[in-house]
Write an enzyme that holds these catalytic residues in place. Structure first.
Site, short mmCIF file in Angstrom:
data_model
loop_
_atom_site.label_atom_id
_atom_site.label_comp_id
_atom_site.label_asym_id
_atom_site.label_seq_id
_atom_site.Cartn_x
_atom_site.Cartn_y
_atom_site.Cartn_z
N ASN A 47 1.23 -1.29 0.21
CA ASN A 47 -0.35 -0.23 0.10
C ASN A 47 0.76 0.43 0.00
OD1 ASN A 47 0.55 -0.66 2.66
ND2 ASN A 47 -1.11 0.51 3.84
N ILE A 48 0.20 2.07 -0.70
CA ILE A 48 1.24 3.66 -0.71
C ILE A 48 -0.03 4.44 -0.50
CG2 ILE A 48 2.38 4.65 -2.33
CD1 ILE A 48 2.57 2.41 -4.16
N GLU A 49 0.21 4.72 0.82
CA GLU A 49 -0.60 5.93 1.66
C GLU A 49 0.31 7.42 0.25
OE1 GLU A 49 -1.07 5.51 5.71
OE2 GLU A 49 -2.56 4.09 5.41
N CYS A 58 -4.11 0.53 -2.58
CA CYS A 58 -4.10 -0.57 -1.12
C CYS A 58 -2.79 -1.37 -2.86
CB CYS A 58 -5.75 -1.44 -1.69
SG CYS A 58 -6.47 -0.75 -0.78
N GLU A 60 -3.12 -4.81 -3.03
CA GLU A 60 -3.56 -5.35 -4.08
C GLU A 60 -3.95 -4.82 -5.71
OE1 GLU A 60 -5.05 -4.53 -0.93
OE2 GLU A 60 -6.11 -6.14 0.12
N CYS A 95 -10.35 -4.43 0.23
CA CYS A 95 -11.74 -3.81 0.27
C CYS A 95 -12.34 -3.75 -0.89
CB CYS A 95 -10.85 -1.66 0.39
SG CYS A 95 -10.27 -1.33 -1.25
N CYS A 98 -10.83 -2.81 -4.36
CA CYS A 98 -10.05 -3.93 -5.10
C CYS A 98 -10.61 -4.92 -5.57
CB CYS A 98 -9.01 -4.40 -4.16
SG CYS A 98 -7.61 -3.04 -3.89
#
Ligand code: THU
Length: 141
Positions: A47-49, A58, A60, A95, A98
């Site tokens: 994940n990359i916020e 996310c 995935e 989620c 995804c």
């Protein structure tokens, strides 16, 4: 078709290795994924916020977009692991966004989603189980 344990364990290990790359300074919830193509190649993701929150990607989708951007279109399974500070205490289920991305590229009765907290504790679900009555490309055919 059920996946052999050694392959599931490999996907779990590769997903867990991604936790080191997770960029989650806001939620501190680290997620890793390992996506297996039908030909046996594995694409990973974390994940990359983002400070603006909504651009967050996310794990995935990172894995899917890496794979699709390299020409892959045919997928067999994805393993997802995640937890606060990267500690795996319960399953990190994909989620809704995804699941919808999976629906675009995967057959809902064949694509396997492996949720794990470790090599010895995992469960496999089909995309159909996680996204019943999903809307996909076939609906527009
Ligand atoms: N996240 C994922 O990467 N995959 C999931 O399956 C659930 C949520 C990420 C998004 C965000 O960076 C953090 O986990 C908290 O929602």
């Amino acid at each position: 078709m059920n996946m052999e344990k050694a392959l599931a364990e490999k996907l779990i290990d590769m997903a867990a290795a991604q936790l080191a790359y997770s960029y989650a300074p806001y939620s501190h919830f680290k997620v890793g994924a390992a996506l297996l193509t039908r030909e046996g190649k594995i694409y990973t993701g974390c994940n990359i916020e983002n400070a603006a929150y909504t651009p967050t990607n996310c794990a995935e989708r990172t894995a899917f977009f890496k794979a699709v951007s390299e020409g892959e279109r045919s997928f067999r399974a994805i393993c997802v692991v995640g937890g606060k500070d990267g500690i795996l205490t319960e399953y990190a289920a994909p989620c809704g966004v995804c699941r919808q991305v999976m629906m675009e590229f995967c057959h809902p009765d064949e694509f396997q989603i492996i949720l794990a907290t470790g090599r010895e504790h995992y469960e496999t679900f089909t995309l159909r189980q996680l996204l019943p009555l999903g809307f996909g490309p076939d609906n527009l055919a």
